[in-house]
Design a protein around this motif. Structure first.
Motif, PDB file in Angstrom:
ATOM      1  N   ALA A  63       0.849  -1.188   0.000  1.00 15.48           N
ATOM      2  CA  ALA A  63       0.000   0.000   0.000  1.00 15.48           C
ATOM      3  C   ALA A  63       0.886   1.239   0.000  1.00 15.48           C
ATOM      4  CB  ALA A  63      -0.913   0.006   1.211  1.00 15.48           C
ATOM      5  N   HIS A  64       0.444   2.263  -0.718  1.00 19.59           N
ATOM      6  CA  HIS A  64       1.211   3.512  -0.844  1.00 19.59           C
ATOM      7  C   HIS A  64       0.334   4.680  -0.390  1.00 19.59           C
ATOM      8  CE1 HIS A  64       4.633   5.695  -2.185  1.00 19.59           C
ATOM      9  NE2 HIS A  64       4.121   6.184  -3.302  1.00 19.59           N
ATOM     10  N   PRO A  65       0.113   4.803   0.930  1.00 17.16           N
ATOM     11  CA  PRO A  65      -0.776   5.853   1.445  1.00 17.16           C
ATOM     12  C   PRO A  65      -0.108   7.217   1.454  1.00 17.16           C
ATOM     13  CG  PRO A  65       0.182   4.631   3.271  1.00 17.16           C
ATOM     14  CD  PRO A  65       0.653   3.946   2.014  1.00 17.16           C
ATOM     15  N   GLY A  66      -0.898   8.242   1.182  1.00 17.70           N
ATOM     16  CA  GLY A  66      -0.366   9.598   1.184  1.00 17.70           C
ATOM     17  C   GLY A  66      -1.247  10.544   1.970  1.00 17.70           C
ATOM     18  N   LEU A  90      -3.730   3.589   8.305  1.00 16.02           N
ATOM     19  CA  LEU A  90      -4.602   2.433   8.503  1.00 16.02           C
ATOM     20  C   LEU A  90      -5.783   2.452   7.532  1.00 16.02           C
ATOM     21  CD1 LEU A  90      -4.855  -0.052  10.395  1.00 16.02           C
ATOM     22  CD2 LEU A  90      -6.419   1.311  11.782  1.00 16.02           C
ATOM     23  N   TYR A  91      -6.347   3.620   7.317  1.00 14.95           N
ATOM     24  CA  TYR A  91      -7.508   3.767   6.430  1.00 14.95           C
ATOM     25  C   TYR A  91      -7.167   3.369   4.996  1.00 14.95           C
ATOM     26  CZ  TYR A  91     -11.351   6.205   3.998  1.00 14.95           C
ATOM     27  OH  TYR A  91     -12.425   6.526   3.205  1.00 14.95           O
ATOM     28  N   GLN A  92      -6.082   3.922   4.485  1.00 18.69           N
ATOM     29  CA  GLN A  92      -5.729   3.678   3.087  1.00 18.69           C
ATOM     30  C   GLN A  92      -5.166   2.277   2.865  1.00 18.69           C
ATOM     31  OE1 GLN A  92      -3.830   7.364   1.121  1.00 18.69           O
ATOM     32  NE2 GLN A  92      -3.698   7.808   3.312  1.00 18.69           N
ATOM     33  N   ALA A  93      -4.259   1.867   3.740  1.00 15.96           N
ATOM     34  CA  ALA A  93      -3.680   0.532   3.590  1.00 15.96           C
ATOM     35  C   ALA A  93      -4.735  -0.544   3.802  1.00 15.96           C
ATOM     36  CB  ALA A  93      -2.527   0.343   4.571  1.00 15.96           C
ATOM     37  N   GLY A  94      -5.675  -0.278   4.694  1.00 14.16           N
ATOM     38  CA  GLY A  94      -6.759  -1.228   4.922  1.00 14.16           C
ATOM     39  C   GLY A  94      -7.631  -1.408   3.693  1.00 14.16           C
ATOM     40  N   THR A 106      -1.909 -11.594  -0.344  1.00 18.56           N
ATOM     41  CA  THR A 106      -1.574 -11.116   0.995  1.00 18.56           C
ATOM     42  C   THR A 106      -0.835  -9.791   0.887  1.00 18.56           C
ATOM     43  OG1 THR A 106      -1.333 -13.397   1.790  1.00 18.56           O
ATOM     44  CG2 THR A 106      -0.368 -11.660   3.150  1.00 18.56           C
ATOM     45  N   LEU A 107      -1.246  -8.818   1.675  1.00 20.89           N
ATOM     46  CA  LEU A 107      -0.545  -7.541   1.684  1.00 20.89           C
ATOM     47  C   LEU A 107       0.862  -7.754   2.225  1.00 20.89           C
ATOM     48  CD1 LEU A 107      -0.925  -4.438   1.175  1.00 20.89           C
ATOM     49  CD2 LEU A 107      -1.403  -4.248   3.617  1.00 20.89           C
ATOM     50  N   HIS A 108       1.852  -7.315   1.494  1.00 20.28           N
ATOM     51  CA  HIS A 108       3.251  -7.553   1.840  1.00 20.28           C
ATOM     52  C   HIS A 108       3.862  -6.408   2.628  1.00 20.28           C
ATOM     53  CE1 HIS A 108       7.665  -7.438   0.818  1.00 20.28           C
ATOM     54  NE2 HIS A 108       7.564  -8.709   1.138  1.00 20.28           N
ATOM     55  N   HIS A 109       3.532  -5.160   2.243  1.00 21.49           N
ATOM     56  CA  HIS A 109       4.193  -4.021   2.877  1.00 21.49           C
ATOM     57  C   HIS A 109       3.378  -2.747   2.756  1.00 21.49           C
ATOM     58  CE1 HIS A 109       5.432  -3.629  -1.377  1.00 21.49           C
ATOM     59  NE2 HIS A 109       5.537  -2.336  -1.137  1.00 21.49           N
ATOM     60  N   VAL A 110       3.833  -1.740   3.473  1.00 24.14           N
ATOM     61  CA  VAL A 110       3.285  -0.387   3.388  1.00 24.14           C
ATOM     62  C   VAL A 110       4.453   0.576   3.194  1.00 24.14           C
ATOM     63  CG1 VAL A 110       2.081   1.479   4.609  1.00 24.14           C
ATOM     64  CG2 VAL A 110       1.278  -0.887   4.831  1.00 24.14           C
ATOM     65  N   LYS A 111       4.325   1.447   2.208  1.00 26.62           N
ATOM     66  CA  LYS A 111       5.331   2.482   1.984  1.00 26.62           C
ATOM     67  C   LYS A 111       4.623   3.828   1.868  1.00 26.62           C
ATOM     68  CE  LYS A 111       8.365   4.473  -1.480  1.00 26.62           C
ATOM     69  NZ  LYS A 111       8.973   4.356  -2.826  1.00 26.62           N
TER      70      LYS A 111
END
Length: 243
Positions: A63-66, A90-94, A106-111
């Protein structure tokens, strides 16, 4: 000796009608994709299609939340709290995690993206908010953060898996941060220079700052920006050089 390094790229940073462009082509040359979650760029259709493509090509999905800043592409700094950083992440990656689960992955990472990434690299409170959000998503999700920054410190504090990120085409300050894009020379335009910087970080753990100082750096994952005309060719060169 074979060099093993994750190669990541930011993707899905458009709107409206789906055009795969560099994104689909780059998936053949990277090992991780960071998918925009709709706040700085992207939309649900792009999120879903990129997730499906990444699973088909066996590419790690992140996920690439900004920041909530479509007009500024998430590159303008905002005054936010630690709790804001937690909620935004949490909102965006979720949301992306839901698409990944629906597609059988499966979600691997968050950047984090842009200003959120750079602010958290310097501000331990924001970094802690992001790291806690990643931990609450799943104990197995990895946080990608600027090498040597507060994001790395915060992740280690609460035992979140973390990969230290370096950039092939960005200049570094003497302190090890990224030179702001508003400053002349912040982006390396020459592919050969960017390639040599990537190899120096991968092989020697060294990057030269914009003033020529050598900085020790840990390189677990290398970012390739996909928003330039030569991105695919550069990705081919990087992959060949690193492997």
């Amino acid at each position: 000796m074979e060099i093993r390094m994750d190669i990541n790229s930011d993707m899905g940073e458009g709107f409206g009608a789906w055009e795969m462009g560099n994104d689909a082509l780059l998936l053949d040359y990277i090992t991780s994709t960071n998918i925009a979650c709709g706040w700085h760029a992207g939309d649900p259709a792009r999120m879903q299609k990129l997730v499906e493509l990444a699973i088909q090509k066996n590419v790690h999905i992140g996920a690439h939340p900004g920041l909530p800043d479509l007009a500024g592409f998430g590159r303008r700094e905002m005054a936010i709290s630690e709790q804001d950083a937690y909620r935004y992440t949490l909102y965006q990656a979720g949301a992306l995690q839901a698409f990944v689960k629906a597609a059988g992955g499966t979600l691997h990472h968050v950047k984090p993206h842009g200003a959120l990434y750079n602010q958290a690299a310097r501000d331990i409170k924001l970094a802690r908010g992001i790291a806690q959000a990643v931990k609450d998503l799943s104990n197995d999700v990895i946080l990608y953060g600027l090498a040597g920054s507060c994001l790395i410190t915060a992740a280690k504090e609460i035992n979140v898996p973390v990969w230290q990120e370096v950039f092939a085409d960005r200049r570094y300050t003497p302190e090890g941060f990224l030179v702001p894009r508003t400053q002349a020379g912040a982006v390396i335009e020459d592919d050969e220079q960017a390639l040599q910087q990537a190899l120096s970080m991968a092989n020697n753990g060294i990057v030269k700052s914009i003033d020529g100082k050598e900085i020790a750096i840990q390189a677990d994952t290398l970012c390739i920006h996909g928003d330039n005309p030569h991105a695919v060719e550069f990705a081919k060169k990087i992959k060949a050089a690193l492997h």
